[in-house]
Enzyme design. Structure first.
Site, PDB file in Angstrom:
ATOM      1  CG  HIS A  79     -33.983  -6.334 -14.932  1.00 16.54           C
ATOM      2  ND1 HIS A  79     -32.757  -6.936 -15.129  1.00 16.54           N
ATOM      3  CD2 HIS A  79     -33.227  -4.864 -14.899  1.00 16.54           C
ATOM      4  CE1 HIS A  79     -31.387  -6.196 -15.466  1.00 16.54           C
ATOM      5  NE2 HIS A  79     -32.179  -5.466 -15.414  1.00 16.54           N
ATOM      6  CD  GLU A  81     -36.713 -10.611 -15.740  1.00 17.97           C
ATOM      7  OE1 GLU A  81     -35.899 -10.856 -16.676  1.00 17.97           O
ATOM      8  OE2 GLU A  81     -36.592  -9.359 -15.459  1.00 17.97           O
ATOM      9  CB  CYS A 106     -29.712 -10.401 -15.812  1.00 18.69           C
ATOM     10  SG  CYS A 106     -30.650  -9.976 -14.544  1.00 18.69           S
ATOM     11  CB  CYS A 109     -33.761 -11.745 -13.476  1.00 21.51           C
ATOM     12  SG  CYS A 109     -34.524  -9.695 -12.730  1.00 21.51           S
TER      13      CYS A 109
END
Length: 163
Positions: A79, A81, A106, A109
């Site tokens: 992801h 992040e 999410c 993360c």
């Protein structure tokens, strides 16, 4: 007498625009997410976007969202992040930093964000708020004292203009 410009963009719009620009690097055909990490002095220390781990051939991995889990992108994708955090130029400055991200994080993360000491998450959209993973992320952030702030940009369009 010459005076300064007054139509410059705000810090929030600037950092979110960097996150959004980063999202345009994503090869994901469905969801492009960008992230920008800013230290207390308003300096960018990390940027990232969603994609497969460095060095893996993205022509050999699946981009789909449905079907057998191993035949989807989910077990392989990093992801935005995560990429912004691992790309951070000065890891100690993550403590107390702000994360600008185009999509609410999410739970995976959220754990990483809390673990490195980021204290604020500024996000553009929260379209998955009803899903358990994102409910868990809110709980993680709440328990860790991470400030959550939806951004309503002053500018909705920023263009790259070549003059």
């Amino acid at each position: 007498m010459t005076t300064k410009r007054t139509d410059y963009i705000s810090w929030d719009d600037y950092f979110m625009a960097v996150a959004q620009l980063s999202a345009h690097r994503s090869k994901d055909p469905n969801t492009q997410v960008g992230a920008c990490i800013v230290n207390a002095r308003k300096r960018i220390i990390g940027i990232g976007y969603n994609g497969f781990p460095s060095g893996l051939d993205d022509n050999e991995l699946p981009w789909g969202r449905e079907g057998d889990w191993l035949d989807t992108k989910y077990p392989y994708v990093c992801h935005a992040e995560m990429n912004a955090i691992t790309n951070a130029s000065n890891k100690p400055e993550l403590e107390g930093a702000s994360l600008y991200v185009s999509l609410f994080p999410c739970n995976d993360c959220a754990k990483l964000i809390v673990q490195v000491g980021i204290k604020e998450v500024v996000y553009l959209t929260d379209k998955y708020a009803h899903e358990d993973s994102f409910k868990a992320a809110r709980k993680i952030f709440s328990m860790a004292g991470v400030k959550l702030r939806p951004l309503h940009p002053e500018k909705t369009r920023i263009e790259i203009i070549l003059e």
